[in-house]
Design a protein around this motif. Structure first.
Motif, PDB file in Angstrom:
ATOM      1  N   ASP A 191      58.177  30.465  32.481  1.00  0.00           N
ATOM      2  CA  ASP A 191      57.146  31.206  31.511  1.00  0.00           C
ATOM      3  C   ASP A 191      55.362  30.973  32.243  1.00  0.00           C
ATOM      4  N   ARG A 192      55.052  29.447  31.826  1.00  0.00           N
ATOM      5  CA  ARG A 192      54.226  28.931  32.740  1.00  0.00           C
ATOM      6  C   ARG A 192      54.068  29.045  34.050  1.00  0.00           C
ATOM      7  N   ILE A 193      55.458  28.913  34.650  1.00  0.00           N
ATOM      8  CA  ILE A 193      55.272  29.228  36.441  1.00  0.00           C
ATOM      9  C   ILE A 193      54.954  30.462  36.546  1.00  0.00           C
ATOM     10  N   ALA A 194      55.866  31.217  35.785  1.00  0.00           N
ATOM     11  CA  ALA A 194      55.599  32.792  36.619  1.00  0.00           C
ATOM     12  C   ALA A 194      54.009  33.264  36.329  1.00  0.00           C
ATOM     13  N   GLU A 195      52.940  32.858  34.936  1.00  0.00           N
ATOM     14  CA  GLU A 195      52.009  32.724  34.617  1.00  0.00           C
ATOM     15  C   GLU A 195      50.567  32.372  36.059  1.00  0.00           C
ATOM     16  N   ILE A 196      51.342  31.191  36.354  1.00  0.00           N
ATOM     17  CA  ILE A 196      50.211  30.870  37.381  1.00  0.00           C
ATOM     18  C   ILE A 196      50.246  31.445  38.977  1.00  0.00           C
ATOM     19  N   ILE A 197      51.753  31.458  39.379  1.00  0.00           N
ATOM     20  CA  ILE A 197      52.302  32.138  40.574  1.00  0.00           C
ATOM     21  C   ILE A 197      51.487  33.513  40.642  1.00  0.00           C
ATOM     22  N   ARG A 198      51.941  34.331  38.799  1.00  0.00           N
ATOM     23  CA  ARG A 198      50.283  35.721  38.856  1.00  0.00           C
ATOM     24  C   ARG A 198      48.972  35.336  39.225  1.00  0.00           C
ATOM     25  N   GLU A 199      48.855  34.722  38.552  1.00  0.00           N
ATOM     26  CA  GLU A 199      47.190  33.847  38.384  1.00  0.00           C
ATOM     27  C   GLU A 199      46.950  33.758  40.064  1.00  0.00           C
ATOM     28  N   ALA A 200      47.860  33.144  40.850  1.00  0.00           N
ATOM     29  CA  ALA A 200      47.397  33.131  42.228  1.00  0.00           C
ATOM     30  C   ALA A 200      47.846  34.155  43.325  1.00  0.00           C
ATOM     31  N   ALA A 201      48.773  34.789  42.151  1.00  0.00           N
ATOM     32  CA  ALA A 201      48.265  36.765  43.594  1.00  0.00           C
ATOM     33  C   ALA A 201      47.275  37.333  43.013  1.00  0.00           C
ATOM     34  N   LEU A 202      46.498  36.872  41.871  1.00  0.00           N
ATOM     35  CA  LEU A 202      45.851  37.999  41.677  1.00  0.00           C
ATOM     36  C   LEU A 202      44.261  37.621  42.122  1.00  0.00           C
ATOM     37  N   HIS A 203      44.592  36.413  42.332  1.00  0.00           N
ATOM     38  CA  HIS A 203      43.265  35.564  43.399  1.00  0.00           C
ATOM     39  C   HIS A 203      42.729  36.411  44.701  1.00  0.00           C
ATOM     40  N   GLY A 204      41.200  37.324  44.669  1.00  0.00           N
ATOM     41  CA  GLY A 204      40.878  38.055  45.325  1.00  0.00           C
ATOM     42  C   GLY A 204      41.386  38.737  46.261  1.00  0.00           C
ATOM     43  N   VAL A 205      42.223  39.603  44.925  1.00  0.00           N
ATOM     44  CA  VAL A 205      42.621  40.923  44.772  1.00  0.00           C
ATOM     45  C   VAL A 205      41.575  42.079  44.829  1.00  0.00           C
ATOM     46  N   ARG A 206      42.308  43.430  45.106  1.00  0.00           N
ATOM     47  CA  ARG A 206      40.842  44.057  44.648  1.00  0.00           C
ATOM     48  C   ARG A 206      42.002  45.272  43.660  1.00  0.00           C
ATOM     49  N   ASP A 207      40.707  45.764  43.064  1.00  0.00           N
ATOM     50  CA  ASP A 207      40.873  45.863  41.923  1.00  0.00           C
ATOM     51  C   ASP A 207      42.148  47.025  41.561  1.00  0.00           C
ATOM     52  N   GLU A 208      42.927  47.679  42.141  1.00  0.00           N
ATOM     53  CA  GLU A 208      43.268  48.076  42.048  1.00  0.00           C
ATOM     54  C   GLU A 208      44.710  47.470  40.944  1.00  0.00           C
ATOM     55  N   LEU A 209      44.948  46.467  42.148  1.00  0.00           N
ATOM     56  CA  LEU A 209      46.200  45.559  42.060  1.00  0.00           C
ATOM     57  C   LEU A 209      46.947  44.943  40.882  1.00  0.00           C
ATOM     58  N   PRO A 210      45.408  44.277  40.871  1.00  0.00           N
ATOM     59  CA  PRO A 210      45.709  43.441  39.389  1.00  0.00           C
ATOM     60  C   PRO A 210      46.988  43.541  37.924  1.00  0.00           C
ATOM     61  N   HIS A 211      46.995  45.290  37.925  1.00  0.00           N
ATOM     62  CA  HIS A 211      47.882  45.615  36.914  1.00  0.00           C
ATOM     63  C   HIS A 211      49.177  45.655  37.209  1.00  0.00           C
ATOM     64  N   SER A 212      49.299  46.305  38.738  1.00  0.00           N
ATOM     65  CA  SER A 212      50.241  46.887  39.008  1.00  0.00           C
ATOM     66  C   SER A 212      51.478  45.504  39.458  1.00  0.00           C
TER      67      SER A 212
END
Length: 297
Positions: A191-212
């Protein structure tokens, strides 16, 4: 010998008032995803704070918002469930913004949880002037009659965090610690690894993407005859166009996500990590009960 106390606290407030940052600051290490994008917390993550007088279990929940998808509805349901179970609810409002209708609505809704004691926190004092902080304390204090305490603080500079911990502990029921004193979270390693990867993927992305974006971890295994840990994970998005954004030109963005995530995972597993990331599309997963179930919601 004074009685030890232990119990559950959760922070509520509009999205992006600093709840996850506060959770991490109290625990003393990163257990909750923080991002400048609102609504990035997706699960009720527990962080454990050990103090001389007892133990606080901090439940970091998603921000309360008006849901637009089935995922949004499930996140709100999760918040409801947590609020019904905790000993103390701490309402957060940032010192940098005037108290608005959203804050008032959330503060009023706390009457639905009569069991919990209520505390008000004015967050982000490091970014505000003294006048702003004073004005905010007055506004927040006026939101309810039954605050057990109103505390200004900064999770960034750790200002007043000890005051908060002591105040919260004093409001907890008398009882033994709920977790061993070397535990900082009840999240699994995956779970913690998945959260770290998701946070890295969220970094600097446009607004419509995070929830997807969702992340699943297939395997975490120590490599034989090596100090490497192999991590195999998927970044799941809803559309092909989003997949292209995550991967970037010639894979440049995905490489950046991998490097960022590895830097967060290595301290967690205590050694070097080989991270294999695949991006896959699950059409409209936020609205599909089956997909949501598969992705752990």
């Amino acid at each position: 010998m004074t009685d030890t106390r232990s119990g559950f606290v959760t922070f509520v407030g509009r999205p992006n008032v600093g709840k996850s940052t506060l959770t991490n600051a109290l625990v003393g290490e990163k257990v909750a995803t923080t991002s400048e994008k609102p609504q990035t917390t997706r699960r009720a993550i527990r962080g454990i704070v050990n103090r001389p007088g007892g133990q606080l279990v901090v439940v970091d929940t998603p921000g309360i918002h008006r849901p637009r998808t089935l995922l949004g509805q499930r996140l709100n349901d999760l918040v409801e469930q947590v609020l019904g179970d905790v000993d103390v609810i701490a309402f957060c409002a940032p010192a940098t913004e005037k108290v608005g209708p959203g804050d008032r609505r959330i503060a009023e809704s706390l009457s639905g949880y009569p069991r919990a004691k209520k505390v008000a926190l004015v967050t982000k004092t490091d970014a505000a002037s003294r006048d702003q902080i004073t004005e905010r304390l007055v506004e927040v204090d006026a939101l309810r009659e039954d605050w057990a305490a109103v505390i200004p603080l900064s999770a960034v500079t750790n200002d007043q965090l000890d005051v908060l911990s002591d105040e919260l502990l004093a409001l907890m029921p008398v009882g033994p610690a709920l977790y061993a004193d070397d535990v900082v979270t009840d999240e699994t390693l995956e779970d913690r690894i998945a959260e770290i990867i998701r946070e890295a993927a969220l970094h600097g992305v446009r607004d419509e993407l995070p929830h997807s974006i969702a992340v699943t971890v297939d395997d975490v295994a120590a490599r034989e005859d090596s100090d490497l840990t192999d991590v195999y994970a998927n970044i799941v998005v809803e559309r092909d166009s989003q997949k292209a954004i995550i991967i970037g030109r010639k894979g440049s963005r995905l490489a950046d996500v991998g490097a960022r995530a590895r830097a967060g995972i290595e301290p967690l597993v205590g050694g070097r990590v080989y991270l294999s990331l695949h991006v896959r599309v699950a059409k409209e997963w936020q609205r599909d009960p089956k997909q949501l179930g598969r992705l752990g919601f």
